[in-house]
Motif scaffolding. Sequence first.
Motif, PDB file in Angstrom:
ATOM      1  N   VAL A 105       2.645  -1.628  -6.273  1.00 44.80           N
ATOM      2  CA  VAL A 105       2.437  -2.276  -4.970  1.00 44.80           C
ATOM      3  C   VAL A 105       2.859  -3.744  -5.023  1.00 44.80           C
ATOM      4  N   MET A 106       2.507  -4.407  -6.118  1.00 45.01           N
ATOM      5  CA  MET A 106       2.854  -5.825  -6.260  1.00 45.01           C
ATOM      6  C   MET A 106       4.370  -6.022  -6.307  1.00 45.01           C
ATOM      7  N   ALA A 108       6.622  -3.958  -5.034  1.00 45.63           N
ATOM      8  CA  ALA A 108       7.160  -3.641  -3.712  1.00 45.63           C
ATOM      9  C   ALA A 108       6.954  -4.783  -2.734  1.00 45.63           C
ATOM     10  N   ALA A 109       5.849  -5.515  -2.907  1.00 45.58           N
ATOM     11  CA  ALA A 109       5.552  -6.635  -2.014  1.00 45.58           C
ATOM     12  C   ALA A 109       6.157  -7.952  -2.491  1.00 45.58           C
ATOM     13  N   SER A 110       6.916  -7.892  -3.600  1.00 42.78           N
ATOM     14  CA  SER A 110       7.580  -9.084  -4.170  1.00 42.78           C
ATOM     15  C   SER A 110       6.588 -10.182  -4.528  1.00 42.78           C
ATOM     16  N   ILE A 111       5.407  -9.790  -5.007  1.00 43.13           N
ATOM     17  CA  ILE A 111       4.399 -10.759  -5.442  1.00 43.13           C
ATOM     18  C   ILE A 111       4.695 -11.161  -6.887  1.00 43.13           C
ATOM     19  N   THR A 115       0.791 -14.532  -9.846  1.00 44.65           N
ATOM     20  CA  THR A 115      -0.166 -14.278  -8.759  1.00 44.65           C
ATOM     21  C   THR A 115      -0.839 -12.926  -8.933  1.00 44.65           C
ATOM     22  N   HIS A 116      -0.063 -11.929  -9.304  1.00 45.67           N
ATOM     23  CA  HIS A 116      -0.592 -10.584  -9.568  1.00 45.67           C
ATOM     24  C   HIS A 116      -1.667 -10.658 -10.643  1.00 45.67           C
TER      25      HIS A 116
END
Length: 330
Positions: A105-106, A108-111, A115-116
């Motif tokens: 998910v991280m 895919a969200a370009s985090i 931060t992750h």
Amino acid sequence: MFALPIGSLLSVPVSGYWVAKAGSRTVVVFSAFLYPLVLLAIGFSAGVWSLIAALFLFGMLGNMLNISINTQAVGVEAAYERNIMATFHGMWSLAGFAGAGIGAVMIAASIPPGTHYLMIAGAVAIVLAFTVKYLLPEDVNTDKDKPIFSLPDRSLVVLGIIAFCSMMCEGAMFDWSGVYFNKVIAVKQDWIGIGYTVFMISMAGTRFVADKLVYRFGLKKILVGSGLFTATGFFLSVLLPHFETSLLGFFIIGIGVSSVVPLVFSAAGRSKIQSPGIALASVSTLGFFGFLIGPPVIGLVAGATDLRLSFALLGAMGLAVATLSSKGSV
């Protein structure tokens, strides 16, 4: 890439000694609170050397937590007076699924990784703050007259070799299952990971029923059966290298390897020669070597011959688990 496993390996004797001297609760608290902080250091590393140092510490703390929390699990087993170790390891497998899902998910969200990892560290800190109070204050099967440093007895050596053979198969599945479906089964690119997924689901699910099976049939029979399941899965995939049969084979392999390590750890924790921390460290060391050398050995054999022969050798490791379990004092 070598920094993490080297750190993990070097921490084994230190962890066993510290658990024996200070108790597993102290080591769990120390390593569990520092572990997510080092994860932050990985996420925010600015250069190669800082990343290497962070990965090294991450490996050390991870294995320190592994040995100490398994020592705690031995104490919980003693309180319940029955095997529950495999269920604990089943929770570890679920955490692996959760970590992979969150990571996907991280990405895919370009985090960013930093931060992750900050979010993960915060969540872990909150969980630890509420759960640390439930740790056992004292370890079971401890005796001040037991030597801190001593050679493992025959039973621990046998348990270590069983763990080595099984973790060699497990490590190879982690790194080579996708390659097998790509090169041997020749599936489409989108289906390369299906074998690994089936293997992981099978391994995680079986761990939640393994303790009941041990209670009913006994430790030795379950370990023998685990080895036979592992061998059967590999040989089925090698002899019938088709999509459906290989999927079934990987599912059977997951059943086979699922319970070996937790059951071996449980047996080692009941050692009458060494304290639980030292005994677990001894067995864990041999098992960890199997996990490390499994993937490169498969690569070397596959390069010299082919991947199917490599997987056949892993089937032989499964037979070794069954043989040692049937003849050893487990």
